[in-house]
Design a protein around this motif. Structure first.
Motif, PDB file in Angstrom:
ATOM      1  N   GLU A   1      -6.755  -0.108   9.713  1.00  0.00           N
ATOM      2  CA  GLU A   1      -6.484  -0.526   8.345  1.00  0.00           C
ATOM      3  C   GLU A   1      -5.558  -1.716   8.248  1.00  0.00           C
ATOM      4  O   GLU A   1      -4.789  -1.844   7.325  1.00  0.00           O
ATOM      5  CB  GLU A   1      -5.882   0.639   7.575  1.00  0.00           C
ATOM      6  CG  GLU A   1      -6.857   1.757   7.474  1.00  0.00           C
ATOM      7  CD  GLU A   1      -6.371   2.784   6.524  1.00  0.00           C
ATOM      8  OE1 GLU A   1      -5.323   3.351   6.757  1.00  0.00           O
ATOM      9  OE2 GLU A   1      -7.062   2.987   5.531  1.00  0.00           O
TER      10      GLU A   1
ATOM     11  N   VAL B   1     -12.646   8.326   2.759  1.00  0.00           N
ATOM     12  CA  VAL B   1     -11.196   8.192   2.881  1.00  0.00           C
ATOM     13  C   VAL B   1     -10.858   7.998   4.361  1.00  0.00           C
ATOM     14  O   VAL B   1     -11.447   8.645   5.226  1.00  0.00           O
ATOM     15  CB  VAL B   1     -10.493   9.463   2.337  1.00  0.00           C
ATOM     16  CG1 VAL B   1      -8.988   9.371   2.478  1.00  0.00           C
ATOM     17  CG2 VAL B   1     -10.890   9.705   0.885  1.00  0.00           C
TER      18      VAL B   1
ATOM     19  N   GLN C   1      -5.030   6.981   4.976  1.00  0.00           N
ATOM     20  CA  GLN C   1      -4.961   7.289   3.546  1.00  0.00           C
ATOM     21  C   GLN C   1      -4.751   8.788   3.340  1.00  0.00           C
ATOM     22  O   GLN C   1      -3.967   9.203   2.481  1.00  0.00           O
ATOM     23  CB  GLN C   1      -6.239   6.829   2.838  1.00  0.00           C
ATOM     24  CG  GLN C   1      -6.392   5.333   2.763  1.00  0.00           C
ATOM     25  CD  GLN C   1      -7.795   4.903   2.366  1.00  0.00           C
ATOM     26  OE1 GLN C   1      -8.718   5.702   2.278  1.00  0.00           O
ATOM     27  NE2 GLN C   1      -7.960   3.615   2.133  1.00  0.00           N
TER      28      GLN C   1
ATOM     29  N   TYR D   1      -1.109   9.720   4.041  1.00  0.00           N
ATOM     30  CA  TYR D   1      -0.256   9.351   2.905  1.00  0.00           C
ATOM     31  C   TYR D   1      -0.426  10.328   1.744  1.00  0.00           C
ATOM     32  O   TYR D   1       0.558  10.757   1.125  1.00  0.00           O
ATOM     33  CB  TYR D   1      -0.561   7.930   2.421  1.00  0.00           C
ATOM     34  CG  TYR D   1       0.368   6.897   2.999  1.00  0.00           C
ATOM     35  CD1 TYR D   1       1.641   6.699   2.478  1.00  0.00           C
ATOM     36  CD2 TYR D   1      -0.019   6.116   4.079  1.00  0.00           C
ATOM     37  CE1 TYR D   1       2.497   5.752   2.999  1.00  0.00           C
ATOM     38  CE2 TYR D   1       0.834   5.163   4.613  1.00  0.00           C
ATOM     39  CZ  TYR D   1       2.085   4.983   4.073  1.00  0.00           C
ATOM     40  OH  TYR D   1       2.940   4.047   4.602  1.00  0.00           O
ATOM     41  N   GLN D   2      -1.668  10.692   1.448  1.00  0.00           N
ATOM     42  CA  GLN D   2      -1.904  11.605   0.331  1.00  0.00           C
ATOM     43  C   GLN D   2      -1.324  12.986   0.619  1.00  0.00           C
ATOM     44  O   GLN D   2      -0.816  13.654  -0.291  1.00  0.00           O
ATOM     45  CB  GLN D   2      -3.394  11.663   0.008  1.00  0.00           C
ATOM     46  CG  GLN D   2      -3.855  10.352  -0.618  1.00  0.00           C
ATOM     47  CD  GLN D   2      -5.292  10.378  -1.080  1.00  0.00           C
ATOM     48  OE1 GLN D   2      -5.688  11.271  -1.819  1.00  0.00           O
ATOM     49  NE2 GLN D   2      -6.068   9.400  -0.655  1.00  0.00           N
TER      50      GLN D   2
ATOM     51  N   LYS E   1      -4.671  -0.693   0.262  1.00  0.00           N
ATOM     52  CA  LYS E   1      -4.774   0.700  -0.188  1.00  0.00           C
ATOM     53  C   LYS E   1      -3.558   1.516   0.237  1.00  0.00           C
ATOM     54  O   LYS E   1      -3.080   2.368  -0.511  1.00  0.00           O
ATOM     55  CB  LYS E   1      -6.059   1.336   0.317  1.00  0.00           C
ATOM     56  CG  LYS E   1      -7.287   0.778  -0.377  1.00  0.00           C
ATOM     57  CD  LYS E   1      -8.561   1.443   0.086  1.00  0.00           C
ATOM     58  CE  LYS E   1      -9.751   0.837  -0.648  1.00  0.00           C
ATOM     59  NZ  LYS E   1     -11.016   1.417  -0.194  1.00  0.00           N
ATOM     60  N   LEU E   2      -3.049   1.249   1.433  1.00  0.00           N
ATOM     61  CA  LEU E   2      -1.847   1.961   1.879  1.00  0.00           C
ATOM     62  C   LEU E   2      -0.619   1.531   1.092  1.00  0.00           C
ATOM     63  O   LEU E   2       0.278   2.335   0.833  1.00  0.00           O
ATOM     64  CB  LEU E   2      -1.625   1.776   3.377  1.00  0.00           C
ATOM     65  CG  LEU E   2      -2.684   2.367   4.305  1.00  0.00           C
ATOM     66  CD1 LEU E   2      -2.269   2.204   5.761  1.00  0.00           C
ATOM     67  CD2 LEU E   2      -2.989   3.817   3.977  1.00  0.00           C
TER      68      LEU E   2
ATOM     69  N   LEU F   1      -0.578   3.584  -1.972  1.00  0.00           N
ATOM     70  CA  LEU F   1      -0.129   4.950  -1.679  1.00  0.00           C
ATOM     71  C   LEU F   1       1.365   4.971  -1.386  1.00  0.00           C
ATOM     72  O   LEU F   1       2.068   5.894  -1.801  1.00  0.00           O
ATOM     73  CB  LEU F   1      -0.933   5.532  -0.514  1.00  0.00           C
ATOM     74  CG  LEU F   1      -2.397   5.835  -0.848  1.00  0.00           C
ATOM     75  CD1 LEU F   1      -3.199   6.111   0.417  1.00  0.00           C
ATOM     76  CD2 LEU F   1      -2.498   7.012  -1.817  1.00  0.00           C
TER      77      LEU F   1
END
Length: 180
Positions: free
Chosen positions: A5, A87, A91, A94-95, A135-136, A139
Motif C-alpha cells: 500500500e 479490503v 486497512q 487499522y479498522q 486510504k490508510l 483511517l
C-alpha cells in the motif's frame, strides 16, 4: 517498503534539520505524544485491548477482531466485524484498532494498554513511520479522532501467537461475513 500500500519511510528524528512531519498526526489538534506511548511490556494498570485485522486476497474478504481484558487478564468483551470484500490487510488492521479503541471508550476506559501484531500500524500510530497511502491516511485520521478522547494509551507490538483471540475473531468475521 512495507506491504503493498505504498512506501513506508522511517521518520528520522533530526533536531533542526529537515522538514516538519506531515500527515494526520502532525495535523492533530492535540499532541498525541502526551497521550500515546510505546512500551515493550505490560504495566498491568489498565484494561488491555488486543486487536487484529486480516484479509484473504489482499485486497479481499476482510475481518477485524478485538478482545478487551481486565487489568487482571480476564476477558471483559469480545467483538468481531466483517469489513467487506475488497479490503487490504493493512486497512483491516487499522479498522480493528479503531474498533478496539472505540470499544474501550464506549465502556468508559480512557486509559488503555493496546496490543497488536501489526508492526506497521503500531509504528505509524506512535510516529516512527509515516503514513503515505491515501486510504490508510483516512483511517489514521479516525484513529487520531478516537485517541484525542483518551487520557493515556500504552501501545505495543506483540507476536502473532500472543494475539490468538483477536485473530480468531477476525477469522470468524471473514468465515461468516458477519460480526459479533
Amino acid at each position: 517498503r512495507v506491504g503493498s500500500e505504498g512506501e513506508v519511510k522511517k521518520v528520522a528524528a533530526k533536531k533542526g534539520k529537515g522538514k516538519e512531519k506531515r500527515g494526520p498526526k502532525a495535523a492533530s489538534r492535540k499532541d498525541l505524544k502526551s497521550i500515546v506511548r510505546q512500551s515493550s511490556a505490560r504495566a498491568g494498570e489498565y484494561h488491555v485491548i488486543q486487536f487484529d485485522g486480516g484479509a484473504r486476497g489482499n485486497p479481499g474478504i476482510a475481518g477485524a477482531g478485538v478482545v478487551l481484558f481486565s487489568p487482571e487478564g480476564d476477558i471483559v468483551e469480545k467483538k468481531s466485524l466483517f469489513l467487506g470484500e475488497r479490503v487490504t490487510n493493512n486497512q483491516a488492521e487499522y479498522q480493528a484498532l479503531i474498533m478496539g479503541l472505540q470499544l474501550g471508550l464506549d465502556l468508559g476506559h480512557t486509559k488503555l494498554e493496546v496490543e497488536g501484531d501489526s508492526e506497521l500500524v503500531i509504528n505509524q500510530v506512535v510516529g516512527n513511520y509515516e503514513v503515505n497511502n491515501k486510504k490508510l491516511k483516512a483511517l489514521m485520521k479516525k484513529v487520531v479522532e478516537v485517541l484525542e478522547q483518551m487520557e493515556d494509551i500504552v501501545i505495543r507490538h506483540i507476536p502473532r501467537d500472543q494475539n490468538k483471540i483477536a485473530d480468531e475473531l477476525a477469522n470468524i468475521a471473514m468465515d461468516t461475513m458477519t460480526g459479533e
